[in-house]
Design an enzyme around this catalytic site. Sequence first.
Site, short mmCIF file in Angstrom:
data_model
loop_
_atom_site.label_atom_id
_atom_site.label_comp_id
_atom_site.label_asym_id
_atom_site.label_seq_id
_atom_site.Cartn_x
_atom_site.Cartn_y
_atom_site.Cartn_z
N TRP A 31 0.87 -1.20 0.00
CA TRP A 31 0.00 0.00 0.00
C TRP A 31 0.89 1.23 0.00
O TRP A 31 1.87 1.29 0.75
CB TRP A 31 -0.90 0.02 1.25
CG TRP A 31 -2.27 -0.58 1.02
CD1 TRP A 31 -2.54 -1.89 0.80
CD2 TRP A 31 -3.54 0.11 1.01
NE1 TRP A 31 -3.89 -2.06 0.64
CE2 TRP A 31 -4.52 -0.86 0.77
CE3 TRP A 31 -3.91 1.44 1.18
CZ2 TRP A 31 -5.88 -0.54 0.69
CZ3 TRP A 31 -5.25 1.76 1.11
CH2 TRP A 31 -6.22 0.78 0.86
N PHE A 66 -1.19 -4.01 7.63
CA PHE A 66 -1.75 -4.98 8.58
C PHE A 66 -0.99 -6.31 8.52
O PHE A 66 -0.86 -6.99 9.54
CB PHE A 66 -3.24 -5.21 8.29
CG PHE A 66 -3.91 -6.10 9.30
CD1 PHE A 66 -4.26 -5.61 10.55
CD2 PHE A 66 -4.17 -7.44 9.00
CE1 PHE A 66 -4.85 -6.43 11.50
CE2 PHE A 66 -4.76 -8.26 9.94
CZ PHE A 66 -5.11 -7.77 11.19
N GLU A 67 -0.48 -6.65 7.35
CA GLU A 67 0.22 -7.93 7.19
C GLU A 67 1.70 -7.86 7.59
O GLU A 67 2.41 -8.88 7.53
CB GLU A 67 0.10 -8.41 5.73
CG GLU A 67 -1.25 -8.96 5.35
CD GLU A 67 -2.33 -7.92 5.13
OE1 GLU A 67 -1.98 -6.81 4.69
OE2 GLU A 67 -3.51 -8.20 5.43
N VAL A 90 0.56 4.32 6.66
CA VAL A 90 -0.88 4.29 6.90
C VAL A 90 -1.37 5.74 6.98
O VAL A 90 -0.91 6.51 7.83
CB VAL A 90 -1.23 3.53 8.20
CG1 VAL A 90 -2.73 3.54 8.43
CG2 VAL A 90 -0.72 2.09 8.13
N ILE A 91 -2.28 6.07 6.08
CA ILE A 91 -2.78 7.44 6.02
C ILE A 91 -4.24 7.46 6.46
O ILE A 91 -5.04 6.62 6.03
CB ILE A 91 -2.62 8.01 4.59
CG1 ILE A 91 -1.12 8.00 4.23
CG2 ILE A 91 -3.19 9.42 4.50
CD1 ILE A 91 -0.80 8.52 2.84
N HIS A 97 -9.99 3.07 10.10
CA HIS A 97 -9.14 1.93 9.74
C HIS A 97 -7.70 2.14 10.19
O HIS A 97 -7.03 1.22 10.61
CB HIS A 97 -9.18 1.68 8.22
CG HIS A 97 -8.43 2.72 7.44
ND1 HIS A 97 -9.00 3.90 7.03
CD2 HIS A 97 -7.14 2.76 7.03
CE1 HIS A 97 -8.09 4.62 6.39
NE2 HIS A 97 -6.96 3.95 6.38
N PHE A 122 10.04 -0.59 13.81
CA PHE A 122 8.74 -0.04 13.44
C PHE A 122 8.93 1.10 12.44
O PHE A 122 8.99 2.26 12.82
CB PHE A 122 8.07 0.45 14.73
CG PHE A 122 6.66 0.94 14.61
CD1 PHE A 122 5.59 0.05 14.58
CD2 PHE A 122 6.38 2.30 14.56
CE1 PHE A 122 4.27 0.52 14.49
CE2 PHE A 122 5.07 2.77 14.47
CZ PHE A 122 4.02 1.87 14.45
N1 RBF Z 1 -2.67 -0.54 4.28
C1 RBF Z 1 -1.65 0.31 4.40
O1 RBF Z 1 -0.49 -0.12 4.46
N2 RBF Z 1 -1.86 1.66 4.48
C2 RBF Z 1 -3.10 2.21 4.44
O2 RBF Z 1 -3.22 3.44 4.48
C3 RBF Z 1 -4.19 1.31 4.30
N3 RBF Z 1 -5.46 1.81 4.28
C4 RBF Z 1 -6.49 0.96 4.18
C5 RBF Z 1 -7.80 1.46 4.15
C6 RBF Z 1 -8.87 0.60 4.07
C7 RBF Z 1 -10.25 1.17 4.06
C8 RBF Z 1 -8.65 -0.80 3.98
C9 RBF Z 1 -9.81 -1.76 3.88
C10 RBF Z 1 -7.37 -1.30 3.98
C11 RBF Z 1 -6.28 -0.44 4.09
N4 RBF Z 1 -4.98 -0.94 4.09
C12 RBF Z 1 -3.93 -0.07 4.23
C13 RBF Z 1 -4.70 -2.38 3.86
C14 RBF Z 1 -4.55 -3.19 5.15
O3 RBF Z 1 -3.31 -2.92 5.76
C15 RBF Z 1 -4.61 -4.70 4.78
O4 RBF Z 1 -3.62 -5.00 3.84
C16 RBF Z 1 -5.96 -5.12 4.22
O5 RBF Z 1 -7.00 -4.69 5.05
C17 RBF Z 1 -6.03 -6.66 4.04
O6 RBF Z 1 -5.84 -7.32 5.28
#
Ligand code: RBF
Length: 158
Positions: A31, A66-67, A90-91, A97, A122
């Site tokens: 992401w 998240f992973e 993560v924004i 979320h 981290f």
């Molecule tokens: N993953 C990131 O690394 N950065 C983000 O800003 C981010 N924003 C997300 C926003 C939403 C609404 C969702 C559903 C997922 C987001 N994720 C983001 C992905 C998350 O870390 C993970 O990969 C997924 O939810 C699959 O488990």
Amino acid sequence: MATSLKNLNDYKKEGFGDISEKKFGIVVADWHSEITDVLCAGAIDTLLKHGAQKEHIFRNTVPGSFELTLGAQFLAMQEEIDAVICIGVVIKGDTKHDDYINHAVANGLTNVSLKFNKPVSFGLVTTNNLEQALDRAGGKHGNKGVEAAAAAIHMLSF
Ligand code: RBF
């Protein structure tokens, strides 16, 4: 200290031990990959600058931040890996979320570090908007990947 007063590229180098034989696993979230790639490059540059060998740096990707925890665990459980560096961005958006992801990653990485007795750093940029993230990926506040790599090196010398 507020991050606005801290440049992430400024870290104390005193006491860093020899890392020429150390092996590093890096986990990078896909992401916002245009930013995580810059953070990862900062981390790798820092490891090389302090004497790590290129062949001792293992970069892996995961879908999102998240992973990062499971990715970190896969690497930390490998005996030959000495330290793990996790990179993500993560924004904040319209929902909470970001809160859930950030807390899960912070707790998850702490647990992996304690479970395997290895540094797991981290390198997660957690911001309100894209501009703040860019400021911390080689912009006016330095590069969070540099700081995360420096933290791993420091902890290896503990
Ligand atoms: N993953 C990131 O690394 N950065 C983000 O800003 C981010 N924003 C997300 C926003 C939403 C609404 C969702 C559903 C997922 C987001 N994720 C983001 C992905 C998350 O870390 C993970 O990969 C997924 O939810 C699959 O488990």
